[in-house]
Scaffold this active site. Structure first.
Site, PDB file in Angstrom:
ATOM      1  N   LYS A 308      -6.605  -2.658  -1.326  1.00  0.00           N
ATOM      2  CA  LYS A 308      -6.628  -3.056  -2.740  1.00  0.00           C
ATOM      3  C   LYS A 308      -7.769  -4.016  -3.056  1.00  0.00           C
ATOM      4  O   LYS A 308      -8.371  -4.622  -2.173  1.00  0.00           O
ATOM      5  CB  LYS A 308      -5.262  -3.614  -3.151  1.00  0.00           C
ATOM      6  CG  LYS A 308      -4.272  -2.445  -3.328  1.00  0.00           C
ATOM      7  CD  LYS A 308      -3.095  -2.756  -4.170  1.00  0.00           C
ATOM      8  CE  LYS A 308      -2.309  -1.439  -4.371  1.00  0.00           C
ATOM      9  NZ  LYS A 308      -0.925  -1.645  -4.693  1.00  0.00           N
ATOM     10  N   ARG A 343       3.346   0.099   2.384  1.00  0.00           N
ATOM     11  CA  ARG A 343       2.798   1.352   1.835  1.00  0.00           C
ATOM     12  C   ARG A 343       1.296   1.351   2.116  1.00  0.00           C
ATOM     13  O   ARG A 343       0.579   0.494   1.600  1.00  0.00           O
ATOM     14  CB  ARG A 343       3.081   1.405   0.323  1.00  0.00           C
ATOM     15  CG  ARG A 343       2.596   2.660  -0.362  1.00  0.00           C
ATOM     16  CD  ARG A 343       2.883   2.583  -1.865  1.00  0.00           C
ATOM     17  NE  ARG A 343       2.472   3.801  -2.543  1.00  0.00           N
ATOM     18  CZ  ARG A 343       1.224   4.034  -2.936  1.00  0.00           C
ATOM     19  NH1 ARG A 343       0.273   3.155  -2.735  1.00  0.00           N
ATOM     20  NH2 ARG A 343       0.924   5.174  -3.536  1.00  0.00           N
TER      21      ARG A 343
HETATM   22  N1  HH2 Z   1       0.152   1.142  -5.428  1.00  0.00           N
HETATM   23  C1  HH2 Z   1      -0.440   2.263  -5.900  1.00  0.00           C
HETATM   24  C2  HH2 Z   1       0.336   3.363  -6.289  1.00  0.00           C
HETATM   25  N2  HH2 Z   1       1.674   3.349  -6.190  1.00  0.00           N
HETATM   26  N3  HH2 Z   1       3.660   2.200  -5.582  1.00  0.00           N
HETATM   27  C3  HH2 Z   1       4.262   1.108  -5.117  1.00  0.00           C
HETATM   28  N4  HH2 Z   1       5.599   1.056  -5.006  1.00  0.00           N
HETATM   29  N5  HH2 Z   1       3.551  -0.009  -4.733  1.00  0.00           N
HETATM   30  C4  HH2 Z   1       2.200  -0.054  -4.826  1.00  0.00           C
HETATM   31  O1  HH2 Z   1       1.604  -1.113  -4.501  1.00  0.00           O
HETATM   32  C5  HH2 Z   1       1.506   1.105  -5.323  1.00  0.00           C
HETATM   33  C6  HH2 Z   1       2.296   2.233  -5.704  1.00  0.00           C
HETATM   34  C7  HH2 Z   1      -1.924   2.295  -5.983  1.00  0.00           C
HETATM   35  O2  HH2 Z   1      -2.486   2.777  -4.788  1.00  0.00           O
HETATM   36  P1  HH2 Z   1      -2.959   4.286  -4.546  1.00  0.00           P
HETATM   37  O3  HH2 Z   1      -1.789   5.211  -4.620  1.00  0.00           O
HETATM   38  O4  HH2 Z   1      -3.740   4.430  -3.310  1.00  0.00           O
HETATM   39  O5  HH2 Z   1      -4.000   4.528  -5.723  1.00  0.00           O
HETATM   40  P2  HH2 Z   1      -3.955   5.369  -7.058  1.00  0.00           P
HETATM   41  O6  HH2 Z   1      -2.915   4.772  -7.940  1.00  0.00           O
HETATM   42  O7  HH2 Z   1      -5.347   5.213  -7.595  1.00  0.00           O
HETATM   43  O8  HH2 Z   1      -3.612   6.793  -6.699  1.00  0.00           O
END
Ligand code: HH2
Length: 364
Positions: A308, A343
């Site tokens: 992040k 995660r």
């Molecule tokens: N972070 C992201 C997406 N979903 N869900 C939970 N519960 N907690 C988190 O910190 C979280 C989440 C963002 O990360 P990522 O899925 O890699 O990115 P993107 O939203 O751009 O797909």
């Protein structure tokens, strides 16, 4: 702050009480209490009293002296004290195959063209299916598949498109060697996921984005309630809080109560403070430093720090895929405060780090 406990209690009638475990160490320990029934224990409690949004008292007390402390509190606060203390200590019941007696690694599968660190990597149906199996081989305890990026500035994805992107993963859920979580804010996608056998629904809006979400998740074994301030499109435009830790706590506490009011038991819920969702670097750091307070909600904690932006801000590393070292440091810091699920994008490396970390702290 400087106010004594008796002055704070005398001065204010509308006080809200919070308890933060301090002095967290491994093992059951003589004068310590178990943290969430886990291998960790805590020997001190920080008592926080808040009125009108402001902290009016903060004090640390050894757990051996808690009866004397409770004796000073008026009945309503003493009852809340007992309730939170019991929740801090109680083991978390399993959700389907997810057993919270040891830290779990949740592997991220972004079936998106535009996710912030791996957009486009697993976008085709073939790549998404293969990546799901690979994440389990690398040591994931659960795979979290999402088809709508929630990165800062992201535009919402239409429901039909989100469903289409997830279909290849939903089609193989029952053949995969481990449980699957679906990361979505939309009730029709939740319903599809549950029908296909998803173990968790992970909603970054804590079931507030879609008015039908609370009904849609009724058949899900487990639900992740995450805090976000604002929508992905606008959330990083100068987020502000008076007290980020307690405001996020209040929000999650209210969402748990809303679920319970609709017949969803606390034992099916997981909470997440939502690192990076409407938070500055300082807000993220405050949440991570104070993570143990969230055990007072009585449910497992999920933390997403992987790659992040705050890791980039601290280290100066612009390329999100190069933030593994910082992500591991933040993840292990969260585990030491008793977080139950990490995660992550880099499953193999996180699995190795968790295994060594748990062996060092002699988990039993
Ligand atoms: N972070 C992201 C997406 N979903 N869900 C939970 N519960 N907690 C988190 O910190 C979280 C989440 C963002 O990360 P990522 O899925 O890699 O990115 P993107 O939203 O751009 O797909």
């Amino acid at each position: 702050m400087g106010t004594s406990l008796s002055t704070a209690l005398d001065a204010d009638k509308g006080l809200k009480l919070y308890l933060r475990p301090l002095g967290i160490a491994q093992g059951p320990g003589g004068l310590a209490l178990p943290l969430a029934g886990r291998p960790l224990s805590f020997n001190t409690i920080e008592l926080i009293l808040r009125a009108g949004g402001r902290r009016v008292y903060e004090g640390a007390f050894p757990v051996a002296g808690l009866d004397a402390l409770k004796g000073q509190l008026p009945r309503a606060l003493a009852n809340r004290f007992d309730e939170i203390l019991a929740r801090l200590c109680a083991p978390r019941p399993a959700i389907g195959p997810l057993d919270f007696s040891k830290p779990l690694v949740m592997g991220i599968l972004n079936v998106t063209p535009d996710s912030f660190s791996d957009g486009g990597d697993y976008f085709s149906a073939k790549d998404a299916k293969a990546r799901a199996s690979e994440l389990f081989k690398e040591g994931a305890d659960i795979v979290d598949a999402g088809a709508e990026s929630t990165r800062p500035g992201a535009k919402p994805v239409p429901e039909a498109e989100e469903k289409k992107r997830l279909r290849p993963v939903l089609d193989v859920i029952k053949e995969l060697p481990g449980p699957v979580s679906i990361d979505t804010r939309k009730s029709p996608v939740m319903i599809d996921a549950i029908k296909s056998g998803a173990t968790l629904i992970n909603d970054v809006s804590a079931l507030t984005f879609d008015k039908d979400a609370m009904t849609a998740v009724k058949g899900a074994p487990g639900i992740v309630l995450m805090h976000a301030k604002g929508s992905p499109e606008t959330m990083q435009k100068d987020p502000s809080y008076e007290d980020v830790v307690l405001e996020v706590y209040d929000f999650l506490e209210a969402r748990i109560a809303a679920c319970q009011a609709k017949g969803i038991a606390r034992g099916r819920l997981i909470v997440d403070p939502g690192i990076g969702f409407g938070k500055s670097v300082d807000h993220n750091l405050a949440l991570l430093r104070n993570l143990a307070i969230f055990h007072g909600l009585g449910v497992p904690l999920l933390i997403g720090v992987s790659r992040k932006r705050f890791v980039g801000a601290i280290t100066g590393v612009e390329d999100a895929k190069q933030r593994l070292g910082g992500s591991l440091a933040a993840g292990l810091f969260a585990l030491q405060q008793g977080a139950q699920i990490l995660r992550v994008h880099d499953v193999r490396e996180t699995r190795q780090a968790c295994d060594v970390f748990c062996a060092l702290r002699a988990d039993f």
